[in-house]
Design a protein around this motif. Structure first.
Motif, short mmCIF file in Angstrom:
data_model
loop_
_atom_site.label_atom_id
_atom_site.label_comp_id
_atom_site.label_asym_id
_atom_site.label_seq_id
_atom_site.Cartn_x
_atom_site.Cartn_y
_atom_site.Cartn_z
N SER A 4 0.83 -1.19 0.00
CA SER A 4 0.00 0.00 0.00
C SER A 4 0.87 1.25 0.00
CB SER A 4 -0.90 0.00 1.24
OG SER A 4 -1.69 1.17 1.29
N PRO A 5 0.62 2.18 -0.90
CA PRO A 5 -0.46 2.20 -1.89
C PRO A 5 -0.09 1.31 -3.08
CG PRO A 5 0.90 4.14 -2.16
CD PRO A 5 1.45 3.39 -0.99
N GLU A 9 -5.78 4.17 -4.63
CA GLU A 9 -5.98 4.92 -3.39
C GLU A 9 -6.01 6.42 -3.66
OE1 GLU A 9 -3.61 1.20 -2.38
OE2 GLU A 9 -3.49 2.76 -3.90
N TRP A 11 -4.99 9.63 -1.44
CA TRP A 11 -4.35 10.03 -0.19
C TRP A 11 -4.37 11.54 -0.05
CZ3 TRP A 11 0.54 6.61 0.94
CH2 TRP A 11 0.11 5.30 1.21
N GLN A 17 -0.37 9.05 6.18
CA GLN A 17 -0.59 7.87 5.35
C GLN A 17 0.37 6.76 5.77
OE1 GLN A 17 -3.21 8.00 3.54
NE2 GLN A 17 -3.50 10.22 3.63
N SER A 129 4.70 0.21 -6.66
CA SER A 129 3.25 0.01 -6.62
C SER A 129 2.82 -0.59 -7.95
CB SER A 129 2.54 1.36 -6.44
OG SER A 129 3.01 2.08 -5.33
N PHE A 133 -1.67 5.83 -7.64
CA PHE A 133 -2.56 6.36 -6.62
C PHE A 133 -2.59 7.88 -6.75
CE2 PHE A 133 1.54 6.51 -4.56
CZ PHE A 133 1.50 7.60 -3.71
#
Length: 140
Positions: A4-5, A9, A11, A17, A129, A133
Protein backbone atom coordinates in the motif's frame (compact mmCIF):
# COMPACT_ATOMS: atom_id res chain seq x y z
CA UNK A 1 6.71 -6.07 -2.28
CA UNK A 2 4.72 -2.81 -2.06
CA UNK A 3 1.34 -3.53 -0.44
CA UNK A 4 0.00 0.00 0.00
CA UNK A 5 -0.46 2.20 -1.89
CA UNK A 6 -0.77 -0.29 -4.69
CA UNK A 7 -3.21 1.42 -7.05
CA UNK A 8 -6.50 3.29 -6.81
CA UNK A 9 -5.98 4.92 -3.39
CA UNK A 10 -6.70 8.61 -2.82
CA UNK A 11 -4.35 10.03 -0.19
CA UNK A 12 -5.05 13.41 1.38
CA UNK A 13 -2.13 15.61 2.42
CA UNK A 14 -3.92 16.45 5.69
CA UNK A 15 -3.78 12.85 6.91
CA UNK A 16 -0.86 10.65 7.94
CA UNK A 17 -0.59 7.87 5.35
CA UNK A 18 0.81 4.39 5.92
CA UNK A 19 3.09 2.90 3.28
CA UNK A 20 3.19 -0.91 3.70
CA UNK A 21 5.33 -3.71 2.25
CA UNK A 22 5.90 -7.45 2.57
CA UNK A 23 9.12 -9.41 2.27
CA UNK A 24 9.23 -12.63 0.29
CA UNK A 25 12.17 -15.03 0.40
CA UNK A 26 14.04 -15.49 -2.85
CA UNK A 27 13.33 -18.63 -4.82
CA UNK A 28 15.80 -21.54 -4.53
CA UNK A 29 16.92 -21.11 -8.15
CA UNK A 30 18.18 -17.56 -7.54
CA UNK A 31 21.90 -17.42 -8.26
CA UNK A 32 22.54 -15.43 -5.08
CA UNK A 33 21.44 -17.59 -2.16
CA UNK A 34 20.95 -14.57 0.10
CA UNK A 35 17.73 -13.46 1.70
CA UNK A 36 16.65 -10.05 2.92
CA UNK A 37 18.20 -9.46 6.32
CA UNK A 38 21.42 -11.28 5.41
CA UNK A 39 24.62 -9.36 4.75
CA UNK A 40 23.33 -6.19 6.38
CA UNK A 41 20.34 -5.59 4.11
CA UNK A 42 17.90 -4.59 6.81
CA UNK A 43 16.84 -1.10 5.69
CA UNK A 44 14.55 0.06 2.89
CA UNK A 45 14.57 3.32 0.99
CA UNK A 46 11.11 4.65 0.14
CA UNK A 47 10.72 6.93 -2.88
CA UNK A 48 7.87 8.69 -4.67
CA UNK A 49 7.64 8.55 -8.47
CA UNK A 50 5.26 9.91 -11.09
CA UNK A 51 4.28 7.61 -13.92
CA UNK A 52 4.31 9.44 -17.22
CA UNK A 53 2.79 8.01 -20.37
CA UNK A 54 3.93 9.25 -23.75
CA UNK A 55 2.68 8.19 -27.17
CA UNK A 56 5.51 7.27 -29.48
CA UNK A 57 5.05 7.59 -33.21
CA UNK A 58 6.86 4.99 -35.25
CA UNK A 59 7.50 5.48 -38.94
CA UNK A 60 5.90 2.80 -41.10
CA UNK A 61 8.28 0.12 -42.37
CA UNK A 62 6.60 0.07 -45.76
CA UNK A 63 4.99 3.02 -47.57
CA UNK A 64 1.26 3.05 -46.95
CA UNK A 65 1.60 0.93 -43.80
CA UNK A 66 0.91 2.47 -40.38
CA UNK A 67 1.95 0.00 -37.73
CA UNK A 68 1.78 2.60 -34.94
CA UNK A 69 3.36 2.21 -31.52
CA UNK A 70 2.20 1.46 -28.03
CA UNK A 71 2.33 4.20 -25.43
CA UNK A 72 5.57 4.26 -23.48
CA UNK A 73 5.56 4.49 -19.68
CA UNK A 74 8.38 5.89 -17.60
CA UNK A 75 8.83 6.60 -13.91
CA UNK A 76 10.08 10.04 -12.95
CA UNK A 77 11.64 10.45 -9.50
CA UNK A 78 9.78 13.01 -7.36
CA UNK A 79 11.07 12.73 -3.79
CA UNK A 80 12.83 10.53 -1.29
CA UNK A 81 10.25 9.83 1.40
CA UNK A 82 12.54 8.16 3.92
CA UNK A 83 14.43 5.13 5.19
CA UNK A 84 12.88 2.48 7.42
CA UNK A 85 13.72 -0.87 8.97
CA UNK A 86 12.87 -3.71 6.61
CA UNK A 87 11.20 -5.60 9.46
CA UNK A 88 8.83 -2.70 10.29
CA UNK A 89 6.73 -3.52 7.19
CA UNK A 90 5.31 0.02 7.27
CA UNK A 91 6.24 3.69 7.28
CA UNK A 92 4.08 6.62 8.38
CA UNK A 93 4.22 9.44 5.84
CA UNK A 94 3.10 13.04 6.15
CA UNK A 95 2.94 14.17 2.53
CA UNK A 96 4.93 17.34 1.94
CA UNK A 97 2.97 20.42 0.84
CA UNK A 98 5.55 20.70 -1.97
CA UNK A 99 4.17 17.54 -3.62
CA UNK A 100 1.72 18.49 -6.37
CA UNK A 101 -1.75 16.99 -6.40
CA UNK A 102 -2.08 14.32 -9.06
CA UNK A 103 -3.37 10.87 -9.99
CA UNK A 104 -0.26 9.24 -11.38
CA UNK A 105 1.95 8.49 -8.36
CA UNK A 106 3.66 5.23 -7.43
CA UNK A 107 5.84 4.22 -4.49
CA UNK A 108 9.21 2.52 -4.96
CA UNK A 109 10.77 0.51 -2.15
CA UNK A 110 14.42 -0.51 -2.39
CA UNK A 111 16.45 -2.68 -0.07
CA UNK A 112 19.45 -0.72 1.24
CA UNK A 113 22.73 -1.72 2.80
CA UNK A 114 22.78 0.32 6.05
CA UNK A 115 26.57 0.33 6.24
CA UNK A 116 26.79 2.41 3.09
CA UNK A 117 23.15 3.40 2.42
CA UNK A 118 23.52 2.55 -1.25
CA UNK A 119 21.31 0.71 -3.68
CA UNK A 120 22.32 -2.90 -4.28
CA UNK A 121 23.43 -3.52 -7.84
CA UNK A 122 20.79 -6.22 -8.35
CA UNK A 123 17.41 -4.63 -9.12
CA UNK A 124 15.76 -7.77 -7.73
CA UNK A 125 15.72 -5.80 -4.49
CA UNK A 126 13.29 -3.11 -5.70
CA UNK A 127 9.51 -3.06 -6.09
CA UNK A 128 6.98 -0.44 -7.17
CA UNK A 129 3.25 0.01 -6.62
CA UNK A 130 1.36 -2.12 -9.14
CA UNK A 131 -0.95 0.77 -9.99
CA UNK A 132 -1.09 4.52 -9.59
CA UNK A 133 -2.56 6.36 -6.62
CA UNK A 134 -3.79 9.93 -6.18
CA UNK A 135 -2.57 12.72 -3.89
CA UNK A 136 -5.12 15.41 -3.05
CA UNK A 137 -5.79 18.22 -0.64
CA UNK A 138 -3.81 21.11 0.72
CA UNK A 139 -1.95 21.37 3.97
CA UNK A 140 -3.82 23.37 6.62
Amino acid sequence: IVVSPNGGEVWNKNEIQTIKWNVLPLSPDTKEKTYPGNYGYDKVGIDLFKKEIATVRCPPENPGEDRGCKPMEKLVFVDNIGIANLSDYSYFWKISPKIENGRNYVIGITLLNPATVIFPSDMLWRDYSDGMFEITGSVD
